[in-house]
Structure formats: C-alpha cells, structure tokens
Enzyme design. Structure first.
Site, PDB file in Angstrom:
ATOM      1  N   HIS A   1       0.662  -1.358  -0.019  1.00  0.00           N
ATOM      2  CA  HIS A   1      -0.099   0.097   0.060  1.00  0.00           C
ATOM      3  C   HIS A   1       0.831   1.240   0.128  1.00  0.00           C
ATOM      4  CE1 HIS A   1       0.655   0.807   4.303  1.00  0.00           C
ATOM      5  NE2 HIS A   1       0.791  -0.778   4.465  1.00  0.00           N
ATOM      6  N   ASP A   2       0.333   2.199  -0.870  1.00  0.00           N
ATOM      7  CA  ASP A   2       0.891   3.443  -0.747  1.00  0.00           C
ATOM      8  C   ASP A   2       2.401   3.634  -1.296  1.00  0.00           C
ATOM      9  OD1 ASP A   2      -1.081   5.120   0.887  1.00  0.00           O
ATOM     10  OD2 ASP A   2      -0.420   3.708   2.359  1.00  0.00           O
TER      11      ASP A   2
ATOM     12  N   GLY B   1       4.849  -1.022   2.521  1.00  0.00           N
ATOM     13  CA  GLY B   1       4.170  -0.122   2.452  1.00  0.00           C
ATOM     14  C   GLY B   1       4.891   1.286   2.294  1.00  0.00           C
TER      15      GLY B   1
END
Length: 265
Positions: free
Chosen positions: A121-122, A139
């Site tokens: 994520h991100d 992440g």
C-alpha cells in the site's frame, strides 16, 4: 473486438476498454477500469478502485486492488493505478493506498512484475521498472524509473530506491539506495554504480565518468556525509546526473542511506 470468456464475472459499473481479452474465471469488480487492448489470461481478480492502463498483460492468480495489508485500514476509498503496457505475471499482488499514506498506490508504465512479486500500500513505482520473482515492496516504498530488483529481494517500509538503481537477488534493503546505485548482500550495502544499466541505457562517457568521480567523493572517509554532499554539489554544479544524486541524498531526512560497508555516515 473484445474476447470475454463465458465464465468471467464482470460486475456492473466496471469500465472495460476496447479489444480486451478476459479469460476463464476472471473477476472484475464494479469500480475497476481496464484499459483498451489489455489481456487477462485466466483466474485474475481485479478489485477495489483500480485503474489499469492500455495493453497490459496479466497472468493467472494475480490479485490487484484488494484491501491493503495494514491493520490501520478502515475501508477508506483509496486507489490503485497501474500504467500502460505492463507485464504482470502469476500470483502478483498489489494493494491500494491508505489514509496514512496519501490514499493511492501508483505504478508506472512498461513495468514488469514477475511471479509472486508484491507492491504494498501507498507505494509509488516509476516507469520501466522490473521486479523479479518474489520481490517484496513494503508499504510507502518509492521506486524510481528503470530500477531492476533481483529475485527474492525486499524493501522495508518508507524507503526509496533511486532511478536506474539495481538491487541484487535475496537482498534486504532497509535504507534509501541512491540513483544509479548497485546494492547487494543479505542486508543491502552499496557496491558501486550500476554501470551495466548506464551502458545499456546509452548514458555517454562524460556523464558516467562524472558520476564515478562524484561517487568516490560522496563515499570517501573524510568528513560527514552531509559535508561530502555539499562539496559534490558545488564541484559538479553543472552536471545534472550528479545533481540528481545530490538532491536524493539531501531529501533523505532522517531515513537511513545504503552506503559501502566501510564508509562512515
């Protein structure tokens, strides 16, 4: 003309481009956008608010856009965006962003994600990046253009890999890796410059020689890294390829930097 297998499930609301191929047992969620000319071979799952560019090829059991693997995630409407002409092989996973990381995961164009690789994520991944088999991006990782990562390598959360860098197989990276750098080892150490990559991408000899001189100065024994960065910035003021490395180091903040084993920070 699109070719969609009878066993594929395409939810109402999904936006499907022209001339796509969607193979057996694929599942496309209602908020997905699939670009024209793309191909899903079979058993591919596209979920969440995921956008995939044109002419991207996705192989069986890839899972793109399911909720991020972050225990702080509370269902916020974050996104995953993948560019054009990517190759996504078997078992690849990519997660959308989170509220704590800007709400989006972004992958560039013409990238290759080989079997079992993961984009957390991100993350922000540039163009023309290659992740070999079982590469793991935690992440909030940033990966620059033309980076190549060897099989089984891993990047710890919040770290950056500069453009044109190379990470060796089975290497764990827990510090920022400079643009054009070459890192290997169980825990990454800087082994020099990615000279093979520079040659393949037709950087001229003057650029490469300037970068090599700057590298030696940046990771010399004298002074602190901050002092050496300032010296290199001044000496190579008119050399963009060196200034790219200088800017990268200056923007590191409190993050660790991959250095040669014997070099002081």
């Amino acid at each position: 003309m699109s070719k969609i297998h009878a066993t594929a499930i395409i939810e109402d609301g999904a936006r499907i481009g022209d001339d796509v191929t969607i193979g057996p047992y694929c599942h496309i969620g209602p908020d997905v956008e699939l670009g024209a000319g793309s191909e899903l071979q079979s058993h591919v799952v596209l979920a969440g608010r995921t956008k995939i560019g044109v002419r991207t090829r996705i192989y069986p059991f890839a899972s793109l856009g399911h909720p991020p693997q972050d225990l702080k995630y509370r269902g916020e409407l974050s996104t995953l965006s993948i560019g054009d002409e990517c190759l996504i092989r078997e078992g690849v996973t990519m997660n959308p962003g989170t509220e704590g990381g800007g709400m989006k995961t972004v992958v560039g164009s013409r990238c290759a994600f080989l079997a079992g690789s993961h984009v957390g994520h991100d993350c922000h991944v540039g163009d023309n990046v290659i992740l070999s088999n079982n590469v793991m991006l935690a992440g909030h990782v940033s990966v620059g253009d033309f980076v190549i990562m060897g099989g089984g390598s891993a990047i710890a959360q919040f770290h950056r890999i500069g453009a044109h860098a190379f990470v060796g197989g089975l290497t764990g990276v827990r510090g920022d890796l400079i643009p054009y750098g070459l890192a290997t080892g169980d825990w990454a150490r800087l082994e020099g410059l990615n000279l093979v990559g520079l040659k393949r991408r037709n950087f001229d000899r003057d650029q490469v020689n300037a970068l090599r001189r700057a590298y030696r100065l940046l990771f010399a024994d004298e002074g602190t890294l901050s002092e050496r960065v300032n010296d290199v910035a001044e000496e190579f003021a008119g050399v963009p390829i060196v200034q790219e490395v200088v800017d990268f180091l200056r923007s590191a903040g409190d993050r660790a930097i991959c250095t040669p084993r014997e070099t002081a920070g």
